[in-house]
Design a protein around this motif. Structure first.
Motif, PDB file in Angstrom:
ATOM      1  N   PRO A  84       0.823  -1.205   0.000  1.00 24.28           N
ATOM      2  CA  PRO A  84       0.000   0.000   0.000  1.00 24.28           C
ATOM      3  C   PRO A  84       0.866   1.268   0.000  1.00 24.28           C
ATOM      4  N   LYS A  85       0.382   2.292  -0.684  1.00 18.32           N
ATOM      5  CA  LYS A  85       1.082   3.578  -0.644  1.00 18.32           C
ATOM      6  C   LYS A  85       0.983   4.172   0.751  1.00 18.32           C
ATOM      7  N   GLN A  86      -0.185   4.006   1.376  1.00 17.86           N
ATOM      8  CA  GLN A  86      -0.399   4.385   2.767  1.00 17.86           C
ATOM      9  C   GLN A  86      -0.964   3.179   3.507  1.00 17.86           C
ATOM     10  N   GLY A  87      -0.720   3.130   4.813  1.00 16.15           N
ATOM     11  CA  GLY A  87      -1.124   1.957   5.587  1.00 16.15           C
ATOM     12  C   GLY A  87      -2.580   1.584   5.384  1.00 16.15           C
ATOM     13  N   ASN A  88      -2.814   0.347   4.944  1.00 21.94           N
ATOM     14  CA  ASN A  88      -4.167  -0.149   4.707  1.00 21.94           C
ATOM     15  C   ASN A  88      -4.130  -1.669   4.836  1.00 21.94           C
ATOM     16  N   ILE A  89      -4.734  -2.187   5.892  1.00 21.72           N
ATOM     17  CA  ILE A  89      -4.641  -3.617   6.173  1.00 21.72           C
ATOM     18  C   ILE A  89      -5.255  -4.455   5.056  1.00 21.72           C
ATOM     19  N   ASP A  90      -6.419  -4.053   4.558  1.00 19.51           N
ATOM     20  CA  ASP A  90      -7.071  -4.825   3.495  1.00 19.51           C
ATOM     21  C   ASP A  90      -6.198  -4.896   2.244  1.00 19.51           C
TER      22      ASP A  90
END
Length: 332
Positions: A84-90
């Protein structure tokens, strides 16, 4: 002679088409994964690994990638750095699934929680894909090995340092990267354990930065408005201390003690200026390097340790001119 020229021409065309197909292949993979970098110049690679970080553009994770890519070149490994470019669990979980579908030889990843990651890691292992966790472990999964910081210990030594460096009543605010990330929670728990018997030290607020320097600064400002008695901060992710320092400096609260995390360039500058008092130094480059080396050893049939802790140290101003090992920064 004409036959030879025709042969050379055809050979050139074949090489061009081969190179073009490789470029298209990795371009498609990049589109599938989103944010991607790959050392595709490795000729005749032996293995193909994927390194999946919490967020690819984070300076800390770029240091992990830097170490991993160096080890990959040394061992003739094709290494993709995707996530992910930014934190994203999914998105993180989906990236792991896509990597598995690509039949890679090994996956190196951070485990962000103990609910969703262990089942997926177990599934990858059952498919015959070895998984090594890095930075944050997944103890309840079938992962082969862990390489990284002892996160509980790192929070504990931060709390111990606060006790050592302060006198009198201390009201601490903690800004943590993510409430749902295991590594961040462990750092907070370790810090709490260190200070729990010190009656003069009270934790008055815990806020979440979402691994964002801007949000860390916003939370620091909010805390100082709501709790004017705060005279110490602990930031548990690489950008938290920097965001806190910005606000403390802007408000001229030079009496506030700040202990941060990691040794990014901005953190080191704030330590030199006396705004940040101390930081916990991890070894992200070493984590990345060792994770690739460990995976190669594993695939070559060698026995590897299940737990591999990298060094964790407290760095202060006086250490910057000493031989004390520092984790480095993205501009090294």
């Amino acid at each position: 002679m004409r036959h030879l020229s025709k042969l050379i021409f055809l050979t050139g065309i074949i090489l061009f088409l081969f190179t073009f197909s490789i470029a298209v292949y990795f371009s498609q993979r990049m589109n599938n994964y989103g944010e991607t970098s790959v050392n595709s110049k490795i000729p005749n690679y032996k293995y193909h690994f994927v390194l999946v970080p919490e967020e690819v553009d984070n300076d800390y994770w770029r240091l992990v990638e830097k170490g991993a890519q160096e080890a990959a070149r040394k061992n003739h490994v094709l290494l993709e750095y995707v996530g992910p470019k930014q934190g994203n669990i999914d998105e993180h979980l989906k990236t792991l699934e896509k990597a598995a579908a690509s039949n890679v030889d090994g996956i190196i990843t951070q485990s962000l929680n103990e609910e969703e990651f262990p089942p997926l890691i177990d599934s990858l292992i059952d498919q015959g894909i070895p998984v090594v966790t890095i930075d944050t472990d997944s103890e309840n999964s079938k992962r082969i090995s862990y390489i990284g910081t002892n996160n509980y210990y790192s929070g504990f030594i931060a709390g111990t340092k606060l006790i050592e460096d302060t006198k009198g009543e201390v009201n601490v605010a903690i800004i943590t990267g993510n409430f749902h990330s295991s590594n961040q929670s462990l750092r907070v728990d370790g810090f709490k354990e260190a200070v729990k018997h010190e009656e003069r030290i009270k934790i008055v607020a815990i806020e979440e930065s979402k691994i964002s320097q801007i949000r860390a600064a916003e939370k620091a400002y909010q805390i100082l408005n709501e709790y004017p008695q705060v005279n110490a901060f602990f930031g548990t992710s690489a950008l938290d201390g920097i965001g806190i320092a910005q606000i403390v400096q802007q408000l001229n609260r030079d009496y506030i003690y700040i202990i941060g995390f990691d040794t990014l360039k901005e953190t080191i500058e704030y330590i030199k200026d006396g705004v940040i008092n101390a930081t916990v130094s991890q070894q992200p480059f070493e984590m990345g390097y060792q994770s690739v080396e460990l995976m190669v050893q594993l695939l070559e049939g060698k026995k590897v340790p299940e737990i591999n802790y990298t060094d964790t140290l407290i760095i202060q101003k006086e250490d910057l001119s000493s031989d004390k090992q520092i984790g480095g920064n993205i501009n090294d």
